[in-house]
Write a protein that holds these residues in place. Sequence first.
Motif, PDB file in Angstrom:
ATOM      1  N   GLY A 174       0.596  -1.548  -0.423  1.00 24.28           N
ATOM      2  CA  GLY A 174       0.177  -0.226  -0.342  1.00 24.28           C
ATOM      3  C   GLY A 174       0.898   1.120   0.321  1.00 24.28           C
ATOM      4  O   GLY A 174       2.054   1.244  -0.200  1.00 24.28           O
ATOM      5  N   HIS A 175       0.210   1.788   0.076  1.00 23.64           N
ATOM      6  CA  HIS A 175       0.331   3.979   0.280  1.00 23.64           C
ATOM      7  C   HIS A 175       1.897   4.032   1.646  1.00 23.64           C
ATOM      8  O   HIS A 175       3.153   4.266   0.982  1.00 23.64           O
ATOM      9  CB  HIS A 175       0.189   4.956  -0.148  1.00 23.64           C
ATOM     10  N   LEU A 176       1.586   3.552   2.476  1.00 25.75           N
ATOM     11  CA  LEU A 176       2.149   3.694   3.629  1.00 25.75           C
ATOM     12  C   LEU A 176       3.978   2.534   3.546  1.00 25.75           C
ATOM     13  O   LEU A 176       4.242   3.146   4.280  1.00 25.75           O
ATOM     14  CB  LEU A 176       1.593   3.336   5.094  1.00 25.75           C
ATOM     15  N   ASP A 177       3.653   1.202   3.091  1.00 31.93           N
ATOM     16  CA  ASP A 177       4.425   0.416   3.742  1.00 31.93           C
ATOM     17  C   ASP A 177       5.692   0.262   2.443  1.00 31.93           C
ATOM     18  O   ASP A 177       6.485  -1.076   2.147  1.00 31.93           O
ATOM     19  CB  ASP A 177       3.883  -1.390   4.224  1.00 31.93           C
ATOM     20  N   THR A 178       5.086   0.598   1.192  1.00 30.38           N
ATOM     21  CA  THR A 178       6.281   0.442   0.297  1.00 30.38           C
ATOM     22  C   THR A 178       7.726   1.238   0.303  1.00 30.38           C
ATOM     23  O   THR A 178       8.817  -0.079  -0.042  1.00 30.38           O
ATOM     24  CB  THR A 178       5.551   1.578  -0.930  1.00 30.38           C
ATOM     25  N   PRO A 179       7.929   1.805   1.166  1.00 27.25           N
ATOM     26  CA  PRO A 179       9.085   2.074   1.751  1.00 27.25           C
ATOM     27  C   PRO A 179       9.727   0.630   2.644  1.00 27.25           C
ATOM     28  O   PRO A 179      11.004   0.148   1.798  1.00 27.25           O
ATOM     29  CB  PRO A 179       9.366   3.133   2.328  1.00 27.25           C
ATOM     30  N   ASP A 180       9.619  -0.049   2.876  1.00 25.77           N
ATOM     31  CA  ASP A 180       9.600  -1.678   3.787  1.00 25.77           C
ATOM     32  C   ASP A 180       9.440  -2.537   2.662  1.00 25.77           C
ATOM     33  O   ASP A 180      10.613  -3.147   2.675  1.00 25.77           O
ATOM     34  CB  ASP A 180       8.654  -1.714   5.204  1.00 25.77           C
ATOM     35  N   VAL A 181       8.818  -2.679   1.985  1.00 28.17           N
ATOM     36  CA  VAL A 181       8.553  -3.464   0.942  1.00 28.17           C
ATOM     37  C   VAL A 181       9.197  -3.746   0.165  1.00 28.17           C
ATOM     38  O   VAL A 181      10.211  -5.397  -0.217  1.00 28.17           O
ATOM     39  CB  VAL A 181       6.843  -3.808   0.611  1.00 28.17           C
ATOM     40  N   ALA A 182       9.894  -2.725  -0.774  1.00 26.62           N
ATOM     41  CA  ALA A 182      10.758  -2.480  -1.573  1.00 26.62           C
ATOM     42  C   ALA A 182      11.995  -1.891  -1.116  1.00 26.62           C
ATOM     43  O   ALA A 182      13.221  -1.799  -2.575  1.00 26.62           O
ATOM     44  CB  ALA A 182      10.064  -1.174  -2.710  1.00 26.62           C
ATOM     45  N   ALA A 183      12.367  -2.035  -0.125  1.00 28.73           N
ATOM     46  CA  ALA A 183      13.807  -1.998   0.290  1.00 28.73           C
ATOM     47  C   ALA A 183      14.984  -2.503  -0.226  1.00 28.73           C
ATOM     48  O   ALA A 183      16.086  -2.101  -1.116  1.00 28.73           O
ATOM     49  CB  ALA A 183      14.282  -2.079   1.479  1.00 28.73           C
ATOM     50  N   ALA A 184      15.026  -3.923  -0.518  1.00 31.54           N
ATOM     51  CA  ALA A 184      15.716  -4.656  -1.025  1.00 31.54           C
ATOM     52  C   ALA A 184      16.310  -4.267  -2.474  1.00 31.54           C
ATOM     53  O   ALA A 184      16.946  -4.593  -2.984  1.00 31.54           O
ATOM     54  CB  ALA A 184      15.223  -6.285  -1.013  1.00 31.54           C
ATOM     55  N   GLN A 185      14.508  -4.462  -3.080  1.00 33.10           N
ATOM     56  CA  GLN A 185      14.643  -4.057  -4.489  1.00 33.10           C
ATOM     57  C   GLN A 185      16.065  -2.259  -4.738  1.00 33.10           C
ATOM     58  O   GLN A 185      16.918  -2.440  -5.290  1.00 33.10           O
ATOM     59  CB  GLN A 185      13.576  -3.826  -5.262  1.00 33.10           C
ATOM     60  N   VAL A 186      14.816  -1.897  -3.650  1.00 28.70           N
ATOM     61  CA  VAL A 186      16.283  -0.123  -3.961  1.00 28.70           C
ATOM     62  C   VAL A 186      17.499  -0.049  -4.271  1.00 28.70           C
ATOM     63  O   VAL A 186      18.255  -0.112  -4.892  1.00 28.70           O
ATOM     64  CB  VAL A 186      14.980   0.467  -2.807  1.00 28.70           C
ATOM     65  N   LEU A 187      17.516  -1.026  -2.847  1.00 27.05           N
ATOM     66  CA  LEU A 187      19.203  -1.211  -2.594  1.00 27.05           C
ATOM     67  C   LEU A 187      20.096  -1.982  -4.251  1.00 27.05           C
ATOM     68  O   LEU A 187      20.364  -1.368  -4.713  1.00 27.05           O
ATOM     69  CB  LEU A 187      19.489  -1.970  -2.077  1.00 27.05           C
ATOM     70  N   ALA A 188      18.793  -3.575  -4.445  1.00 33.08           N
ATOM     71  CA  ALA A 188      19.822  -3.881  -6.059  1.00 33.08           C
ATOM     72  C   ALA A 188      19.881  -2.871  -7.391  1.00 33.08           C
ATOM     73  O   ALA A 188      21.181  -2.852  -7.642  1.00 33.08           O
ATOM     74  CB  ALA A 188      19.499  -5.299  -6.038  1.00 33.08           C
TER      75      ALA A 188
END
Length: 272
Positions: free
Chosen positions: A252-266
Amino acid sequence: MNLTSRRFGFRKSFTGVLAALSLCWGALAPFSAAHAQDKTCALVLMHGKGGAPREMSFFGRKMEPPCVFKSVEMPWSQRRAYDQPYPVALQDIAAVVKEYRSQGYQRVLLVGHSFGANAGMAYMATLGDADGVIALAPGHSPRHMYNANIGRAAVDKARELVATGKGSETLTMDDLNQGKRTSPSMSAETLLSYFDPDGLGDMPTSAAKFKKPVPFLWVIGMQDPLYRAGQAYAFDKVPAHPHSQYLVVQAGHLDTPDVAAAQVLAWIKALP
């Protein structure tokens, strides 16, 4: 022990110290070079509407290493409540970018959640000296609010006051944040800077005005209201770059940073 043997012992000890120092310097030299090379990635983190810097700090720690970060308190935080207009917020970001440059960081990325993502895009459209933008669950849509008659009267009044030199007068308006309405008060100048449908807060406009092509990562959750707008809303308007990506996650809107963190780091690690 006679004097000669004492002198010999001193020379031997002194030689040993020099040898030890030489070994230490040999070990330290490559370490220093490696440490200097580590200065490849710095992140400027910006929280969402009504948020606080600590919220983005949790995300920033997941980017260490290879990146260092600074989480900035923006004028739309819960504590500050729109105490400065949008251009001042962009200058706050610019100060951190400049600080990182002075420290020798080779790549400075803007990372924002919700309204913070909006700010990263507005920054690239105005100042444009960052090396990339990561937009996590982008938010704040003044054009949608205006067209839906949410705060429209206040925006029109603010435009009138600013045009007549009365931008310091205080107005109260309806604000929308993920379906919840609040009634913040701020100066007419500040209000117009954030809520003008044709102003800095309009993400499609900012996207089309990026000062230069940079890697741009748009991260959107499938449960986020903006997901329905698709790539054409703003992502496709940003100047093309081979490392830009439109990333959809199960969030959802609020948990996107947590959910996507590994993919962002990659994604960060894959940047050239």
